[in-house]
Write a protein that holds these residues in place. Structure first.
Motif, PDB file in Angstrom:
ATOM      1  N   TRP A 174       3.669  -3.368  11.761  1.00  0.00           N
ATOM      2  CA  TRP A 174       2.850  -3.543  12.944  1.00  0.00           C
ATOM      3  C   TRP A 174       1.565  -4.291  12.604  1.00  0.00           C
ATOM      4  N   MET A 175       0.953  -3.894  11.445  1.00  0.00           N
ATOM      5  CA  MET A 175      -0.304  -4.539  11.081  1.00  0.00           C
ATOM      6  C   MET A 175      -0.090  -5.976  10.635  1.00  0.00           C
ATOM      7  N   ARG A 231      16.402   4.130   4.928  1.00  0.00           N
ATOM      8  CA  ARG A 231      15.980   4.695   6.202  1.00  0.00           C
ATOM      9  C   ARG A 231      14.553   5.227   6.108  1.00  0.00           C
ATOM     10  N   ARG A 258       4.099   6.197  -2.007  1.00  0.00           N
ATOM     11  CA  ARG A 258       4.861   7.136  -1.193  1.00  0.00           C
ATOM     12  C   ARG A 258       6.342   6.789  -1.180  1.00  0.00           C
ATOM     13  N   ARG A 295       0.309  -8.046  13.614  1.00  0.00           N
ATOM     14  CA  ARG A 295      -0.976  -8.261  14.282  1.00  0.00           C
ATOM     15  C   ARG A 295      -1.861  -9.203  13.507  1.00  0.00           C
ATOM     16  N   ARG A 313      -3.258   4.043  16.891  1.00  0.00           N
ATOM     17  CA  ARG A 313      -2.406   3.824  18.056  1.00  0.00           C
ATOM     18  C   ARG A 313      -2.106   5.161  18.718  1.00  0.00           C
ATOM     19  N   GLU A 317       6.702   1.168   8.809  1.00  0.00           N
ATOM     20  CA  GLU A 317       6.587   0.751  10.203  1.00  0.00           C
ATOM     21  C   GLU A 317       5.169   0.327  10.540  1.00  0.00           C
ATOM     22  N   LYS A 318       4.190   1.081  10.059  1.00  0.00           N
ATOM     23  CA  LYS A 318       2.797   0.733  10.363  1.00  0.00           C
ATOM     24  C   LYS A 318       2.426  -0.588   9.718  1.00  0.00           C
ATOM     25  N   ARG A 319       2.921  -0.810   8.488  1.00  0.00           N
ATOM     26  CA  ARG A 319       2.620  -2.054   7.806  1.00  0.00           C
ATOM     27  C   ARG A 319       3.182  -3.234   8.590  1.00  0.00           C
ATOM     28  N   TRP A 323      -0.837  12.412   1.805  1.00  0.00           N
ATOM     29  CA  TRP A 323      -0.583  11.060   2.288  1.00  0.00           C
ATOM     30  C   TRP A 323      -1.502  10.661   3.433  1.00  0.00           C
ATOM     31  N   ALA A 347       0.819  -1.213   0.000  1.00  0.00           N
ATOM     32  CA  ALA A 347       0.000   0.000   0.000  1.00  0.00           C
ATOM     33  C   ALA A 347       0.848   1.257   0.000  1.00  0.00           C
ATOM     34  N   GLU A 348       2.037   1.190   0.590  1.00  0.00           N
ATOM     35  CA  GLU A 348       2.843   2.401   0.731  1.00  0.00           C
ATOM     36  C   GLU A 348       3.718   2.673  -0.478  1.00  0.00           C
ATOM     37  N   ASP A 397      -3.763   7.611  10.411  1.00  0.00           N
ATOM     38  CA  ASP A 397      -3.363   7.647   9.006  1.00  0.00           C
ATOM     39  C   ASP A 397      -4.460   6.987   8.180  1.00  0.00           C
ATOM     40  N   ARG A 434      10.958   3.635   7.737  1.00  0.00           N
ATOM     41  CA  ARG A 434      10.072   4.419   8.580  1.00  0.00           C
ATOM     42  C   ARG A 434       8.647   4.391   8.039  1.00  0.00           C
ATOM     43  N   TYR A 437      -4.845   4.030   7.197  1.00  0.00           N
ATOM     44  CA  TYR A 437      -5.339   2.761   7.747  1.00  0.00           C
ATOM     45  C   TYR A 437      -6.371   3.027   8.832  1.00  0.00           C
TER      46      TYR A 437
END
Lengths: 283, 441, 293
Positions: free
Chosen positions: B433-434, B422, B394, B437, C50, B429-431, C259, B390-391, C39, B426, C41
């Motif tokens: 985490w998901m 780098r 970006r 999970r 979070r 990071e959310k991906r 974004w 998804a990212e 964001d 960053r 998501y």
């Protein structure tokens, strides 16, 4: 003797040069919008069109028909949107802020001082801080891509309220008390005594509100998601991303966007300038 | 409405009276409380209006060339089905954010054209819905993979393209080649010869804010751009650093100007005039070039695959745009009907004639035997792998920003690769985490 | 409740209610957003939200683009405020001079740019600043100066936009300063002239102190305005070249509406708020020292 004073001549020339230099970009904008296509991209760049043509205005405003399909830049809807939005925003915000300014100046109610402090504090907040949550709020209310959503941030009119209050403070209390003794209701006092006195203030604030709404860019860019709802600045910015090579077309778009407010300003300069300088109520 | 009108008229009369010195205040202020209230409510109601869309019509968004030429396809659809279509054209540079904004504001159109690179992102947030399987036959395998997320396909491929080089035949022949060399070394040597012959102009045009050029070199080497299932960046790999170094060398040797797309209003005119000899691009440029017969003729330019590190046929940057029905669609069936129509081989061939865009249906490719289309066909047959996360949009943007800084001298190649990793890590990071999970694919 | 009290509440409540609903509540909400990682998501499913405390702010501090945006904004303000106020003051002084004729005409012409729509004039200036075909370089050429790559050279891009902004806004303060100059005591000026003070000394000791408060207010508003530049980079350069025209507000727009990292963008907006507040307080302090407040 016939001594020619040099300084006044130099000063006058300086001012004239200054003014002409300042106006050149606007004159060039009009000139290029009348040039035949592709002429502006010549080297050296021309200043006057080789022959005057309105084809860009025609293309911009009315689109083209090709093989049964209609190609439209949708500038006329944008123009209508800008007009309607600015007019509505002006009328509604005037209806809200003029009475409020009067109340803050002349009608004592409990908590008035506290409320005034709240207004002053809120006036300091830059508009962008609230923009993101405002979007989420309007999304929940289903007001994204609507006129109301686009004008809502402007309606609160804090500066207009403070400006009105400042002007109303100049009205002598005796005038209002006399009307009260005559048996007029508060509403009647407001409408028959105060509003007529505030006429120049109302015109000035209305003018400012209209111009501010017309030129607003960031918020309409965010809140208006549909090309049919775009205001002129948003439509122009979108076209400029795609049609950068059509300089003449872009200048025509710039003229269409700028001309109405320029004309309004020229007609109502007096009020605008006096508004800048703090206005006030005379007598 | 009557209230507003009455109020304005009354106010107007008020000014008039005062100007004439009339003392009759009653007349001047006809705005009673009731009129004001009525007017106010009317105004507020009007204000709550937005753009009114006839619910029977299908709303559609498309970008740039496709958006401007799609209206030519619509009359036939409207005639045969009786369904009206409202088409809007968005600029490419603003399309992604406008779609996300519309998603956030619940104002998406019924059908929209999306770049295949955006499909994973829009699918992840539920902006678009899966394609009915019946519509999915007859696709190029590489393309179909780009729009697959999990078990479903979320876009119906509409136009496809590949990154190839457009070149002016005369200067290339004068430099001693029939077509540009297929290996990096030979290609650069030819470019150097072109520069020597014409020092004032530039052999290659690569916009510094378009990631496609760097990516086309990067995917040739066959190594993935993200690692561990799209959890981390892989820009520090040898393969990517090689591509990065090659990309940088083109600018350092003066073979390509350090230009952004905002600085050069009309690149095709510049190409036609010979300011640039090699112009890597996409199929829509064919249509754009054909529309300027006065500036450049068909026999003056040709296409060739991008050069590879060691020669042809290299893997290439292959992609395209698909049609997706959004979650705000009021009548998905009608929207899919429009999508199906736009993707029939006959319609795609008509569209190709207007724009140069290539059909997504292999069955439509029969008549496309000309050399230009065959160049694209060759490249499409060898797609390099782009990440499906998804990212990715970006990450691509950030990658190109770092590349621009590198080209302008702020980073060495290794430092640039490290910086890209780098930033990518960053962003991912959310991906991560998901994924940990278990709520994402 | 007396009648006036009731009327006062009725009149004032709409504005107050709107202010609270449109400004106060969202500002508090912005604070709340800024400590989460809201964001795209999270927009899809609130369960993906979070709480990260100062995480956004820490990320900002570690983000080179954020520092770059701050630096760019500082350069914009540092170049723009003196230029704009200087130009306005110069124009006002010219217009104030008794020997200049046709003042109303010059005033309208000099003020016209301020009233024009920003997006339209930004588009016009994008073409004016074009390296090859723009009038600005043609004018420089006539003066014998080599053409400047205004919008393509990262070092020239901010000055280019500053020139445009000064052209656009100098009329506003020109009018304000003209009024302020008119209020300068003519007697004092005459007395100083009789005492033998030259033009510059008279300006420094008679004119400047008299228009001091006006200058301060203009400076405060100018600084605040320059810190909120967005439209010009958006229309003219899209933040480039090499992100040299990314301002704090442009950065916020990218983060927030491109974004959809709303948490991060809220943090940026609050930083901007704090910045404007600090600079305003600073300027007021300076003004107090000169007794201009």
């Amino acid at each position: 003797m016939g001594v020619i004073r040099l300084r006044p001549i130099l000063l006058n020339l300086a001012v004239a040069a200054f003014a002409i230099l300042t106006t050149i970009p606007l004159l060039w904008m009009v000139s290029v919008s009348l040039m035949p296509g592709g002429e502006a991209n010549r080297f050296p760049p021309p200043f006057l069109p080789s022959h005057v043509t309105f084809e860009h205005y025609r293309d911009l405003l009315f689109g083209r028909w090709v093989e049964g399909a209609h190609f439209d830049y949708r500038i006329i809807p944008a123009l209508v949107n800008s007009l309607v939005l600015a007019s509505l925003a002006t009328v509604i915000s005037l209806c809200l802020t003029i009475p409020a300014g009067y109340a803050f100046a002349k009608l004592h109610f409990r908590g008035r001082a506290r409320a005034l402090q709240l207004l002053l504090a809120a006036a300091v907040i830059p508009a962008q801080v609230a923009m993101l949550p405002q979007f989420l709020l309007l999304q929940k209310l289903g007001l994204v891509n609507t006129y109301l959503g686009a004008m809502l941030p402007q309606l609160a009119g804090i500066y207009a309220t403070l400006y009105t209050r400042q002007s109303v403070l100049g009205i002598p209390d005796e005038m209002l008390d006399a009307a009260r003794i005559d048996g007029a209701s508060e509403w009647q006092i407001f409408v028959r005594v105060v509003v007529p006195l505030l006429r120049p203030v109302i015109v000035t604030l209305g003018l400012f509100a209209f111009l501010a709404s017309w030129g607003d860019f960031l918020w309409p860019l965010i809140i208006l998601t549909d090309q049919m709802s775009y205001t002129l600045p948003v439509a122009l910015a979108a076209i400029s991303r795609e049609h950068a090579q059509d300089g003449e077309l872009m200048m025509a778009g710039a003229v269409v966007t700028t001309l109405p407010v320029l004309l309004i300003f020229l007609a109502l300069q007096r009020y605008y300038i006096s508004g800048l300088l703090g206005g006030g109520v005379k007598g | 409405m009557h209230g507003v009108g009455a109020k304005l008229v009354a106010a107007g009369k008020g000014w008039q009276d005062r100007a004439m010195g009339a003392a009759d205040q009653e007349h001047a202020t006809g705005c009673t409380r009731r009129t004001l209230l009525g007017g106010g409510t009317a105004a507020a109601t009007l204000a709550a209006c937005g753009a009114r869309h006839d619910p029977a019509r299908v709303t559609m968004w498309a970008m740039s060339t496709e958006g401007e030429n799609a209206p030519l396809l619509l009359p036939a659809f409207e005639r045969t089905t009786g369904i009206g279509v409202d088409l809007q054209s968005l600029p490419w540079t603003a399309a992604h954010e406008k779609m996300l904004t519309a998603y956030a504001g619940n104002t998406l159109p019924d059908l929209m054209m999306v770049s295949n690179a955006w499909v994973p992102e829009f699918a992840a947030v539920g902006a678009i819905v899966p394609v009915p399987p019946a519509l999915l036959g007859d696709q190029f395998p590489g393309i179909a993979e780009q729009v697959r997320v999990g078990q479903h396909h979320y876009g119906l491929p509409w136009v496809i393209g590949a990154h190839v080089q457009f070149y002016l035949t005369a200067p290339v022949r004068a430099a001693g080649h029939d077509r540009p060399p297929a290996d990096w070394a030979g290609w650069v040597a030819m470019a150097r010869r072109l520069k020597a012959r014409d020092p004032d102009n530039w052999p290659i045009l690569m916009m510094l804010n378009w990631p496609e050029h760097l990516l086309s070199f990067a995917v040739q080497l066959g190594q993935p751009l993200l690692r561990e299932g799209g959890r981390f960046g892989n820009f520090r790999s040898d393969a990517f650093r090689t591509a990065l170094g090659f990309y940088k060398s083109l600018f350092d040797q003066g073979l390509a100007p350090r230009l952004l797309s905002t600085e050069i209003e009309d690149p095709l005119t510049a190409f036609a005039r010979g300011t640039f000899t090699l112009y890597p691009g996409q199929p829509y440029m064919v249509g754009d070039l054909d529309r300027r017969p006065g500036e450049i003729r068909r026999d003056q330019w040709a296409t060739a695959p991008m050069p590879g590190p060691r020669g042809a046929p290299p893997l290439g940057l292959v992609g395209g745009s698909s049609l997706a029905v959004t979650r705000n669609a009021r009548d998905p069936a009608r929207a899919w009907a429009l999508a199906r129509y736009l993707c029939t081989p006959a319609t795609q061939m008509r569209f190709h004639a207007y724009t140069g865009d290539l059909p997504s249906r292999p069955s439509a490719w029969g008549p496309l035997t000309d050399p230009v289309s065959q160049t694209f066909a060759t490249q499409i047959a060898h797609p390099g792998a782009e990440p499906v996360v998804a990212e990715w949009e970006r990450i691509k943007t950030e990658m190109q920003l770092v590349a621009e800084h590198m080209v302008r001298g702020s980073f060495t190649v290794d430092a640039a690769a490290a910086e890209m990793d780098r930033r990518t890590d960053r962003l991912l990071e959310k991906r991560r985490w998901m994924l940990d999970r278990g709520t994402s694919t | 409740m007396t009648r006036t009290e009731r009327a006062g509440l009725v009149f004032a409540t709409p504005v107050l209610a709107l202010t609270i609903a449109i400004f106060v509540v969202p500002t508090v909400a912005a604070l709340a957003l800024s400590v989460t990682d809201f964001d795209i998501y999270a927009l899809a499913d609130l369960a993906n939200l979070r709480f990260i405390g100062v995480g956004n702010y820490a990320n900002l501090l570690g983000n080179p683009l954020f520092w770059r945006a701050l630096a760019n904004t500082a350069i914009f303000a540092g170049l723009g405020v003196p230029a704009a106020i200087g130009a306005s003051l110069a124009a006002a002084l010219l217009l104030h001079s008794a020997t200049v004729r046709w003042k109303p005409l010059w005033r309208v012409l000099l003020f016209a740019p301020y009233v024009t729509t920003l997006v339209a004039t930004a588009v016009v200036w994008r073409y004016l600043l074009n390296t090859r075909y723009g009038l600005i370089n043609r004018g420089l050429d006539a003066l014998g100066i080599a053409p400047v790559d205004w919008l393509g050279n990262p070092h020239a891009s901010i000055p280019a936009i500053v020139i445009f902004i000064v052209w656009k806004i100098f009329g506003y303060n020109m009018v304000i300063f003209t009024a302020a100059l008119a209020s300068v005591s003519a007697d004092l000026d005459e007395a100083a002239r009789l005492d033998g003070a030259g033009r510059w000394l008279r300006f420094r000791h008679v004119t400047l102190p008299a228009i001091g408060p006006t200058l301060l207010l203009a400076a405060i508003l100018s600084v605040s305005g320059f810190l909120q530049i967005f439209t010009e980079p958006y229309v003219m350069t899209q933040g480039g070249p090499a992100q040299s025209t990314v301002t704090v507000l442009y950065f916020m727009f990218d983060e927030g509406f491109r974004w959809w990292s709303l948490g991060s963008a809220s943090a940026v907006s609050l930083v901007l708020f704090a910045l404007i507040l600090c600079l305003t307080v600073l300027q007021l302090r300076v003004g107090r020292r000169y007794e201009w407040v």
